[in-house]
Each structure stands twice: as structure tokens, then as C-alpha cells.
Write an enzyme that holds these catalytic residues in place. Structure first.
Site, PDB file in Angstrom:
ATOM      1  N   CYS A  87       0.815  -1.207   0.000  1.00  0.00           N
ATOM      2  CA  CYS A  87       0.000   0.000   0.000  1.00  0.00           C
ATOM      3  C   CYS A  87       0.849   1.257   0.000  1.00  0.00           C
ATOM      4  O   CYS A  87       1.914   1.320   0.589  1.00  0.00           O
ATOM      5  CB  CYS A  87      -0.913  -0.007   1.228  1.00  0.00           C
ATOM      6  SG  CYS A  87      -0.022   0.006   2.776  1.00  0.00           S
ATOM      7  N   GLY A  88       0.341   2.250  -0.698  1.00  0.00           N
ATOM      8  CA  GLY A  88       0.970   3.557  -0.639  1.00  0.00           C
ATOM      9  C   GLY A  88       2.142   3.749  -1.579  1.00  0.00           C
ATOM     10  O   GLY A  88       2.485   4.859  -1.917  1.00  0.00           O
TER      11      GLY A  88
END
Length: 252
Positions: A87-88
Site C-alpha cells: 500500500c501507498g
């Protein structure tokens, strides 16, 4: 269960001595802790005293940091970037080879698995953004007296940077701390704890093979799947005592 809110994410640009390092997707809470934690984790600062000023400009999505020392933006821009997994899509400037050069962790603190499970439960109950949205990552520090400090973010790396930034700013002793996280422990997540000197990490999910290899090399204990009455001890530093019959055994 019906969630009332959705997770928030905002583009936040980190500026250091007037130079734009990058723009990151973040939850706006605790941006001061995030900035300190990120700069520390990446080796740009060594202590809070390296900073002259830190300003949060939420209206324009900027975190403005001034250091006492000069910042060589040209040299920094030439450093190899390693984009993080999951994520991210964060970025780190430490390779696995770099992390192996970190000092090995020296701590005598030991805990039981039942203690880790208890603290993981407390962590979950003290994660308001997750409870509101069901879509936040969190990171938690447990001190020697059992007190917990929680930070949350839409990204697992950001949450760890936030809680480590808090620890750096407060001058906490890393040898007395446990780091708990909701996210997978990959090599760059392991490097953040190693850079600060934390010797025990627990996660509600998995650790990657590379993270476990680095942890064994740096003498860090990793415990995965810390949830309910289960856990998996990935490493063999002897810092976690198995007092729960349903806990999985140590992994090679």
C-alpha cells in the site's frame, strides 16, 4: 457492521530546506510525527535537534522542514530509490545491503506470547480511525511499563514512521520498546525499526522472507499473525516465551 466514514488520503509534499523531497499519500493526522519519523528512518536526521523548524501547512498539503545543517539536494536526488511493496507505494533510499550495515540490536527485554496478544488487543481497541473506517493501518509502541502509543495512516509505512517519529521526538529508549503493526513486515519496514534500535516487532499479518533474514542478521525478533490466540515466531533470538498452547512454533 456499517462503517460511517471512508479512509482519508491526501497528497502531502515534504520540503526540506526549501527542496521538495517528494509527494506522499497520507492521512493528515500526526504529520509532524510522520515527518520526523520519515527523515530519521531514511538517515537524513539523527535526532530532533537537527531540525530548526517544522511547519504543517494542511491547506496547501505541505510539510515544511528546516534543518540546522545544509542539505545537499543534488546529491540526494542522485541516490537510488527503492519503491516499497504494497500500500501507498512509498520510497526508501536504503537497500537491503545498506540495512545490513546497521548496528546489531542489543536488548535484554523478553516477553511472553500472551503478553503480545494482550497488547495487540489493546492496540486494536485504541485505533479510532480504523474503528471508524475499517480501512486504516496502525502502528503501536509498547514501553517497558506496558503503556501504548498508537499512530494510524492509510499506509502501513506511514503509520510506522509516525510512531517512530513520536519516539524520536520524545527521546524514548528503543531497547525498552516493542513495535506492533497491522501491516506486513517487509525489509524496508524492518529497516525502520532497526534504524531506531527496536529489537522486537509484532504484526497481525506476515513477514517477508527478506525481512526475516535481515532480522536474524540484526538480532531482531519478529512475531507474525499476532491475533486471537495465535502467533508465529519467525526468528530465534529468544526474546519471546511461548506460554500459549495454540501458538504456532518457531519457523526456520
Amino acid at each position: 457492521m456499517t462503517r460511517k466514514y471512508c479512509p482519508d488520503e491526501f497528497p502531502i509534499t515534504l520540503c526540506l530546506n526549501g527542496y521538495e523531497l517528494a509527494t506522499y499519500q497520507l492521512t493528515k493526522a500526526d504529520l509532524d510525527d510522520w515527518a520526523v519519523g520519515y527523515l530519521y528512518s531514511e538517515g537524513i536526521i539523527n535526532e530532533p535537534g537537527d531540525l530548526k523548524r517544522l511547519t504543517i501547512d494542511e491547506d496547501h498539503g505541505r510539510v515544511l522542514v528546516d534543518m540546522h545543517n545544509e542539505f545537499d539536494a543534488e546529491a540526494f536526488s542522485q541516490k537510488q530509490k527503492h519503491f516499497t511493496a504494497g500500500c501507498g507505494k512509498g520510497v526508501t533510499f536504503f537497500s537491503m545491503t545498506d540495512v545490513k550495515k546497521f548496528p546489531k540490536i542489543k536488548t535484554t527485554r523478553t516477553v511472553t506470547l500472551s503478553y503480545l496478544l494482550k497488547k495487540r488487543h489493546e492496540f486494536a481497541q485504541n485505533s479510532p480511525l480504523y474503528l471508524e473506517t475499517g480501512g486504516m493501518h496502525g502502528a503501536c509502541l509498547v514501553d517497558k511499563d506496558g503503556n501504548i502509543t498508537v499512530r494510524e495512516d492509510v499506509g502501513r509505512h506511514n503509520a510506522v514512521d509516525k510512531v517512530l517519529g513520536y519516539a524520536v521526538r520524545e527521546g524514548l529508549d528503543p531497547k525498552s520498546l516493542i513495535l506492533l503493526t497491522t501491516g506486513r513486515v517487509s525489509y524496508e519496514m524492518l529497516s525502520k525499526a532497526a534504524r531506531f534500535g527496536i529489537g522486537l516487532i509484532g504484526t497481525r499479518t506476515a513477514a517477508t522472507k527478506q525481512a526475516v533474514q535481515l532480522a536474524n542478521f540484526l538480532q531482531i525478533e519478529i512475531v507474525g499473525y499476532v491475533r486471537g490466540k495465535m502467533a508465529t515466531v519467525y526468528t530465534s533470538q529468544g526474546r519471546v516465551l511461548n506460554d500459549v498452547s495454540k501458538v504456532a512454533g518457531e519457523q526456520p
